[in-house]
Design an enzyme around this catalytic site. Structure first.
Site, short mmCIF file in Angstrom:
data_model
loop_
_atom_site.label_atom_id
_atom_site.label_comp_id
_atom_site.label_asym_id
_atom_site.label_seq_id
_atom_site.Cartn_x
_atom_site.Cartn_y
_atom_site.Cartn_z
N GLY A 156 -3.64 -0.65 12.41
CA GLY A 156 -2.39 -1.17 12.96
C GLY A 156 -2.14 -0.69 14.38
O GLY A 156 -1.80 -1.48 15.27
N ASN A 236 9.24 0.58 8.49
CA ASN A 236 8.44 1.46 7.63
C ASN A 236 9.26 2.55 6.95
O ASN A 236 8.89 3.05 5.90
CB ASN A 236 7.31 2.11 8.44
CG ASN A 236 7.79 2.70 9.74
OD1 ASN A 236 8.39 2.01 10.56
ND2 ASN A 236 7.54 3.97 9.95
N GLN A 264 3.88 -3.10 7.85
CA GLN A 264 4.49 -2.84 6.54
C GLN A 264 4.76 -4.12 5.75
O GLN A 264 5.00 -4.07 4.55
CB GLN A 264 5.82 -2.09 6.70
CG GLN A 264 5.67 -0.66 7.14
CD GLN A 264 5.06 0.25 6.07
OE1 GLN A 264 4.97 -0.11 4.90
NE2 GLN A 264 4.62 1.41 6.49
N SER A 284 -2.43 -3.91 8.98
CA SER A 284 -3.31 -2.77 8.74
C SER A 284 -3.79 -2.74 7.29
O SER A 284 -3.02 -3.04 6.37
CB SER A 284 -2.53 -1.49 9.05
OG SER A 284 -3.32 -0.36 8.78
N HIS A 286 -4.79 -0.14 5.34
CA HIS A 286 -4.47 0.94 4.39
C HIS A 286 -3.07 0.84 3.80
O HIS A 286 -2.68 1.69 3.00
CB HIS A 286 -4.74 2.32 5.01
CG HIS A 286 -3.75 2.77 6.04
ND1 HIS A 286 -2.77 3.69 5.77
CD2 HIS A 286 -3.61 2.45 7.34
CE1 HIS A 286 -2.07 3.92 6.88
NE2 HIS A 286 -2.57 3.18 7.84
N THR A 322 -19.51 -3.00 17.75
CA THR A 322 -20.06 -3.61 16.54
C THR A 322 -19.02 -3.51 15.42
O THR A 322 -18.47 -2.44 15.16
CB THR A 322 -21.36 -2.89 16.13
OG1 THR A 322 -22.26 -3.00 17.23
CG2 THR A 322 -21.99 -3.52 14.89
N CYS A 410 9.23 18.63 8.82
CA CYS A 410 9.36 20.00 8.29
C CYS A 410 8.32 20.92 8.89
O CYS A 410 8.49 22.12 8.89
CB CYS A 410 9.29 20.01 6.78
SG CYS A 410 7.87 19.19 6.10
N1 PLP Z 1 3.49 0.05 12.39
C1 PLP Z 1 4.14 0.37 11.26
C2 PLP Z 1 5.43 -0.31 10.94
C3 PLP Z 1 3.61 1.33 10.39
O1 PLP Z 1 4.26 1.65 9.28
C4 PLP Z 1 2.39 1.96 10.74
C5 PLP Z 1 1.82 3.01 9.88
O2 PLP Z 1 2.53 3.72 9.20
C6 PLP Z 1 1.74 1.58 11.92
C7 PLP Z 1 2.33 0.64 12.71
C8 PLP Z 1 0.42 2.18 12.30
O3 PLP Z 1 -0.62 1.61 11.55
P1 PLP Z 1 -2.03 2.35 11.33
O4 PLP Z 1 -1.72 3.56 10.49
O5 PLP Z 1 -2.89 1.38 10.63
O6 PLP Z 1 -2.54 2.71 12.67
#
Ligand code: PLP
Length: 469
Positions: A156, A236, A264, A284, A286, A322, A410
């Site tokens: 992302g 997020n 998100q 993204s 993950h 690549t 924290c």
């Molecule tokens: N944008 C938002 C709203 C996200 O929640 C995140 C990751 O938490 C990102 C961008 C960044 O994405 P990545 O972790 O794939 O670099």
């Protein structure tokens, strides 16, 4: 006056050091900035000015082990879970790779016929190219787009950087105005601040208390002719969904390009880049049960970006290097599953969320839900627990195997409230806990949380009382 390490000590130093010393003696953890402020009147800014290394100096000068800073010097509730289990409630931070994707990846890793370079004209290269092309086609289909609109990236953050800088770098002479919102992810905000340092103007559209965008303010600011608007599809931290269709209409009316951070939102809510006049959109892997290190940028036909990575001109010459064929393919597999299950999973997650809120109400813990309750990601709950520090709650939950996120940093030893919580609730001094649910969250998980959460909150409240000097 006394001197220590060439700092002239004044009564303010002594007051802070004395308080920190007694606080540590009593609580076995060092005080946070906010504790010191509460009892001495000196806040973070004063302490950082008075002591060469801020809170670290306070700790080291009076012998408080500095590890308490690193570990997050926050009190933790004295709760032991007899039936300890791990409950992951941090799906907005990242998701595990789902079982089907793991199986699929294993198969790809074992397949000796597809390891070729997708840019090579050989048969083995062509097989890799076909796999990549299939992934691109599948992802494009989730957005009703053409495969050539999809650029694979490392995730992302890279997709966001490519979109925003890729457009801005085309106008390094002219510069210009970019609009965004104050609750964007740091991948967007820090990219914008970087561009600001190059001479671009950045302005933020107002948001309401529930994190929703003030569309009147957007329209007013669009009259200043920004060349680009950057808005997230869903937040997020608090899960608030922005009305992208309306935003797209407004941007198009004022001829401003719309970039959307959908990291998100992709796979969780409807996204129609073509219909909604979105020119660029980042996602993204993950966040949707694919591996980390893969993502993509949707680029509409009418946008030309300056590449950020130069080289062999892969990805339509926009992103050289690549390609990670296996992860792109895994991302497409995860996306396909996510879209097929979206409706049913949304219903299930909403039920879990309702169950969670119901449990919360039954145990009468004073709380506030941050963000909109109706216009929200199905898997997100962001809660401020009144008069209890969110960092302490996070660490206490962690000690019983429950993994969540908190708005406060924290690890820094200071109680920093996240920019999102600050923007919607400037008086919030406790931070917030983000519970985010996903594919493997069950009702039993929530029951486990509520076996201990009320005890944690009560224990921490009592601790807070004993901290008062
Ligand atoms: N944008 C938002 C709203 C996200 O929640 C995140 C990751 O938490 C990102 C961008 C960044 O994405 P990545 O972790 O794939 O670099």
């Amino acid at each position: 006056m006394a001197e220590l390490n060439s700092v002239t000590l004044e009564s303010a130093h002594f007051k802070i050091l004395e308080f920190a010393y007694y606080y540590y003696k009593k609580n076995k953890v060092g005080p946070l900035y906010n504790n010191i402020k509460k009892h001495t009147g000196y806040g973070k800014e004063d302490i950082d000015k008075l002591f060469p290394r801020g809170l670290s100096s306070v700790y080291s000068w009076i012998g408080i082990p500095i590890q308490t800073l690193d570990k997050g010097c926050k009190p933790i509730a004295n709760i032991k879970a007899a039936n300890f289990r791990e409950v992951y409630l941090d799906y907005n931070a990242t998701t595990p790779i789902r079982k089907e994707v793991i199986e699929y990846l294993k198969k790809l890793l074992d397949d000796k016929s597809i390891f070729g370079n997708p840019s090579s004209g050989t048969t083995i290269g062509e097989r890799a190219y076909d796999l990549l092309d299939e992934a691109r086609t599948q992802i494009a289909a989730t957005l009703n787009a053409h495969p050539s609109n999809i650029i694979f990236t490392s995730g992302g953050t890279e997709a966001i950087n490519l979109a925003i800088k890729g457009l801005a770098f085309r106008r390094l002479e002219k510069k210009g105005l970019i609009l965004s919102s104050p609750i964007e992810h740091h991948a967007v905000l820090n990219t914008l601040f970087f561009l600001q340092s190059l001479g671009f103007e950045i302005d933020f559209v107002k948001i309401q208390n529930d994190g929703s965008l003030d569309l009147n303010d957007l329209e007013n600011k669009l009259k200043r002719k920004p060349f680009l608007c950057c808005f997230m599809a869903a937040n997020n931290e608090i899960g608030t969904i922005y009305p992208l269709k309306d935003i797209g209409e407004l941007c198009s009316k004022y001829n401003s390009i719309l970039f959307v951070d959908a990291v998100q939102a992709y796979g969780k809510i409807d996204l129609k880049p073509i219909e909604w006049k979105i020119s660029l959109m980042a996602a993204s892997g993950h966040k949707i049960y694919a591996p980390k290190g893969i993502g993509f940028l949707y680029v509409s036909n009418d946008q030309i970006l300056t590449p950020l990575i130069h080289g062999g001109e892969q990805e339509f010459s926009i992103r050289s290097g690549t390609e990670n064929v296996l992860f792109a393919s895994a991302l497409a597999k995860a996306a396909k599953l996510q879209f097929n299950e979206k409706e049913a999973e949304t219903l299930r997650l909403n039920k879990i969320k309702d169950y969670f809120i119901d449990k919360l109400n039954k145990c009468s813990i004073p709380y506030t839900i941050n963000g909109s309750l109706t216009n929200r990601l199905p898997n997100n709950l962001n809660i401020t627990f009144h008069n209890v520090d969110s960092g302490s709650i996070l660490l206490s939950l962690n000690s019983i195997g429950v993994y969540v996120s908190s708005g406060s940093a924290c690890s820094s030893g200071s109680k920093e409230i996240s920019h999102v919580i600050k923007a919607i609730d400037p008086d919030n001094s406790n931070g917030a806990i983000r519970f985010s649910f996903g594919l493997y969250t069950t009702i039993e998980d929530i029951d486990y949380v509520f076996e201990y959460l009320p005890k944690i909150i009560n224990d921490l409240k009592n601790k807070e009382k004993t901290y008062v000097f």
